[in-house]
Design an enzyme around this catalytic site. Structure first.
Site, mmCIF file in Angstrom:
data_model
loop_
_atom_site.group_PDB
_atom_site.id
_atom_site.type_symbol
_atom_site.label_atom_id
_atom_site.label_comp_id
_atom_site.label_asym_id
_atom_site.label_seq_id
_atom_site.Cartn_x
_atom_site.Cartn_y
_atom_site.Cartn_z
ATOM 1 N N GLY A 15 49.231 36.122 37.781
ATOM 2 C CA GLY A 15 50.358 36.657 38.243
ATOM 3 C C GLY A 15 51.746 36.715 37.400
ATOM 4 O O GLY A 15 52.462 37.645 37.543
ATOM 5 N N ARG A 34 53.740 30.021 47.289
ATOM 6 C CA ARG A 34 53.620 29.167 48.267
ATOM 7 C C ARG A 34 54.600 28.084 48.246
ATOM 8 O O ARG A 34 55.269 27.771 49.238
ATOM 9 C CB ARG A 34 52.424 28.682 48.404
ATOM 10 C CG ARG A 34 51.758 28.234 49.929
ATOM 11 C CD ARG A 34 50.688 28.542 50.199
ATOM 12 N NE ARG A 34 49.577 28.275 49.036
ATOM 13 C CZ ARG A 34 49.078 26.903 48.888
ATOM 14 N NH1 ARG A 34 49.459 26.039 49.659
ATOM 15 N NH2 ARG A 34 48.201 26.804 47.635
ATOM 16 N N VAL A 75 46.502 35.921 44.565
ATOM 17 C CA VAL A 75 46.032 34.598 45.205
ATOM 18 C C VAL A 75 44.505 34.400 45.002
ATOM 19 O O VAL A 75 43.863 35.428 44.943
ATOM 20 C CB VAL A 75 46.567 34.398 46.543
ATOM 21 C CG1 VAL A 75 48.126 34.629 46.285
ATOM 22 C CG2 VAL A 75 45.778 35.296 47.752
ATOM 23 N N SER A 129 41.108 43.141 34.445
ATOM 24 C CA SER A 129 40.671 42.497 33.477
ATOM 25 C C SER A 129 41.423 42.334 32.114
ATOM 26 O O SER A 129 42.287 43.113 31.807
ATOM 27 C CB SER A 129 39.255 43.083 33.000
ATOM 28 O OG SER A 129 38.743 42.285 31.956
ATOM 29 N N GLY A 131 42.154 38.858 30.914
ATOM 30 C CA GLY A 131 42.634 37.415 30.918
ATOM 31 C C GLY A 131 44.139 37.348 30.862
ATOM 32 O O GLY A 131 44.764 38.222 31.078
ATOM 33 N N LYS A 183 34.760 46.123 38.940
ATOM 34 C CA LYS A 183 35.238 44.892 38.409
ATOM 35 C C LYS A 183 34.150 43.871 38.123
ATOM 36 O O LYS A 183 33.884 43.106 37.201
ATOM 37 C CB LYS A 183 36.429 44.395 38.776
ATOM 38 C CG LYS A 183 36.957 42.872 38.153
ATOM 39 C CD LYS A 183 37.139 43.017 36.845
ATOM 40 C CE LYS A 183 37.965 41.816 35.981
ATOM 41 N NZ LYS A 183 37.206 40.587 36.274
ATOM 42 N N HIS A 186 31.595 44.994 35.780
ATOM 43 C CA HIS A 186 32.132 44.547 34.495
ATOM 44 C C HIS A 186 31.848 42.965 33.989
ATOM 45 O O HIS A 186 31.422 42.799 33.090
ATOM 46 C CB HIS A 186 33.796 44.839 34.471
ATOM 47 C CG HIS A 186 34.514 44.265 33.324
ATOM 48 N ND1 HIS A 186 34.762 42.905 33.350
ATOM 49 C CD2 HIS A 186 35.171 44.757 32.367
ATOM 50 C CE1 HIS A 186 35.550 42.570 32.102
ATOM 51 N NE2 HIS A 186 35.642 43.770 31.592
ATOM 52 N N ASN A 187 32.132 42.312 35.033
ATOM 53 C CA ASN A 187 32.014 40.732 34.847
ATOM 54 C C ASN A 187 30.551 40.071 34.511
ATOM 55 O O ASN A 187 30.224 39.541 33.715
ATOM 56 C CB ASN A 187 32.492 39.821 35.848
ATOM 57 C CG ASN A 187 33.906 39.704 36.018
ATOM 58 O OD1 ASN A 187 34.654 40.735 35.438
ATOM 59 N ND2 ASN A 187 34.605 38.823 36.412
ATOM 60 N N GLU A 190 29.942 41.326 31.202
ATOM 61 C CA GLU A 190 30.593 40.179 30.312
ATOM 62 C C GLU A 190 29.493 38.800 30.402
ATOM 63 O O GLU A 190 29.311 38.452 29.242
ATOM 64 C CB GLU A 190 31.860 39.847 31.129
ATOM 65 C CG GLU A 190 32.596 38.597 30.491
ATOM 66 C CD GLU A 190 33.819 38.363 31.564
ATOM 67 O OE1 GLU A 190 34.650 39.408 31.851
ATOM 68 O OE2 GLU A 190 34.131 37.153 31.956
ATOM 69 N N ARG A 289 23.126 30.281 32.613
ATOM 70 C CA ARG A 289 24.329 29.419 32.876
ATOM 71 C C ARG A 289 23.706 28.239 34.197
ATOM 72 O O ARG A 289 24.181 27.084 33.918
ATOM 73 C CB ARG A 289 25.445 30.097 33.605
ATOM 74 C CG ARG A 289 26.327 31.101 32.504
ATOM 75 C CD ARG A 289 27.372 31.305 33.338
ATOM 76 N NE ARG A 289 28.124 32.332 32.346
ATOM 77 C CZ ARG A 289 29.478 32.911 32.534
ATOM 78 N NH1 ARG A 289 30.004 32.459 33.478
ATOM 79 N NH2 ARG A 289 30.005 33.764 31.781
#
Ligand code: 6PG
Length: 472
Positions: A15, A34, A75, A129, A131, A183, A186-187, A190, A289
């Site tokens: 953000g 917040r 968020v 995307s 990072g 997205k 995309h991941n 990745e 993983r």
């Protein structure tokens, strides 16, 4: 006081960087978090001296924005987004626009778009995307929702996005949750590429006996090639070259071998299973993983089988980029992209997203985690034939497969005999071999199904549905 062009809720790293990006590009901003202390800290630090103001309450935040309001929510995905929408929407006016820039589940976004649009607000589910660095310097963005809602943010996002030779890395993806779906895929890709590079590392270390620096040199060479030049290869080289400051040894060797995940890879695989699209390379990366995270169990099991290192095999000259290993990695990366694109095609058909696959290739060329030189070829393939059934049958990709299949076979067979797991490389070999087989053994599966369950079968020599009493 003049009103701000743009509002951001959620001052996490992404953000903060996105609002700094917007401000740098001429969009005065108002931020809300917040906990107000975080807002104050940001305004006194990285946000100081900029066209950014802070709001302590949401009504203050809303009042500080020009209309129609453009509000980016950064968020946590899931319930926090629904809670925020519930709190915000009584404060919004017709035409105001909410953008969810997190990794939300696309079906949640479908629901939110329908709900908010029915109340005359705009709602965009936007994959972002790249990072932290990408968010600041220029990410790849995948916005989905109504065309009208996108038109209202186009100026903002096209300025903020990464730029490549043929334009900014953002485009209108399509309706509903399509932006978040793209997205997610995309991941998934990745996950695939990360695991492929991890397998290459394991083989370079355990079969060829290379140390981190030597492996980094190989990766550095790969990163010069059209087929492998990419952000992930580039950072893998850096990771392998980095030394532990305490011991001076390769830092990566001190990291626990259990990989975490936040959910998008799982969603890719779940969607693929639900939509009937084979994504074995991506699935293998996800399983790898999960299996890695069973570390306690693995540590207890290891002595039970006491796997000894099997025969070493030739992975090729490191000075020459280890050709068979490079070929295997190229094909596995191609398979990851091919599976991801096939999944996008099926999702587009099912949800009528009308995705533009060439445009998706284009916006992935810069800013995002899977950016790679190969994406130009992907863009070209779909520009030439938008209805390509699978990337692997495009002439350029087919030539890659023809040329590099012997290398992939050599590596997978060698790894099997050496007793080393190569889930992504192995799955890729199965994927390619199965996809290009005119005849698979599932005729026997059909026979068994008909035998025990009268499920019927079709014949190759005449049309119709058949049943045989197989058992006496
Ligand atoms: C990106 C990344 C980003 C995040 C992933 C990592 O495109 O910028 O994909 O969204 O790094 O969520 O996911 P895992 O934690 O599941 O590996």
């Amino acid at each position: 006081m003049s009103k701000a062009h743009f509002g951001l809720i959620g001052l996490g790293v992404m953000g903060e960087n996105l609002v700094l990006n917007a401000e740098r590009n001429g969009f005065s901003s108002v931020v809300y978090n917040r906990t107000f202390a975080k807002t104050q800290e940001f305004l006194a630090g990285r946000g100081a001296g900029k066209q950014i103001v802070g709001a302590e309450t949401l009504p203050e935040f809303i009042a500080a924005l020009e209309r129609p309001r453009r509000i980016l929510m950064m968020v946590k995905a899931g319930q926090p987004i629904d809670d925020l929408i519930a709190t915000l929407s009584p404060l919004l006016e017709e035409g105001d626009l909410l953008i969810d820039g997190g990794n939300s589940l696309y079906t949640d976004t479908e629901r939110r778009v329908a709900e908010l649009e029915s109340r005359s607000f705009g709602y965009i589910g936007m994959g972002v995307s790249g990072g932290a660095k990408g968010a600041l310097e220029g990410p790849s963005m995948m916005p989905g929702g109504t065309r009208a809602a996108y038109d209202a943010i186009e100026g903002l996002v096209s300025t903020m996005a990464a730029k490549v030779s043929d334009g900014p890395c953002v485009t209108y993806i399509g309706p509903g949750g399509s932006g978040h779906f793209v997205k997610t895929v995309h991941n998934g890709i990745e996950y695939g590429i990360e695991q492929i590079l991890a397998e290459a590392y394991d083989l370079m270390k355990r079969v060829a006996g290379l140390d981190g620096t030597a492996m980094a040199d190989v990766l550095g060479g790969w990163n010069q090639s059209e087929e492998l030049a990419s952000f992930l290869v580039e950072i893998t080289e850096v990771c392998l070259r980095t030394k532990d400051p305490e011991t001076g040894q390769d830092l990566v060797e001190f990291l626990v071998d259990a990989a975490g995940q936040k959910g998008t890879g799982l969603w890719t695989v779940e969607s693929a299973l639900n939509m009937g699209v084979p994504v074995p390379t991506i699935y293998a990366a996800l399983n790898a993983r999960v299996l890695s995270s069973l570390r306690e169990e693995r540590l207890k099991a290891a002595p039970l089988l006491a796997l000894s290192a099997g025969p070493r095999f030739d992975l090729g000259d490191p000075g020459d980029g280890m050709p068979p290993l490079r070929d295997a990695c190229i094909l596995a990366c191609i398979a990851s992209y091919a599976q991801g694109m096939a999944l996008l095609q099926e999702a587009s058909r099912l949800h009528d997203y009308q995705l533009d696959f060439a445009a998706i290739g284009q916006i992935w060329k810069g800013g995002c985690i899977i950016r790679a030189r190969l994406l130009q070829r992907i863009q070209d393939a779909y520009t030439f034939d938008a209805a390509l059934p699978n990337l692997m049958v495009d002439p350029w990709f087919l030539a890659q497969i023809r040329q590099r299949l012997p290398g992939l076979r050599h590596v997978v067979a060698g790894a099997a005999l050496a007793g080393l797991p190569v889930p992504c490389l192995g799955s890729t070999l199965d994927y390619i071999t199965s996809y290009f087989s005119g005849r698979l053994p599932q005729n026997l599966v059909q026979a068994m199904r008909d035998c025990f369950g009268s499920h019927t079968y079709e014949r190759t020599d005449c049309p119709g549905s058949f049943h045989t009493e197989w058992l006496p």
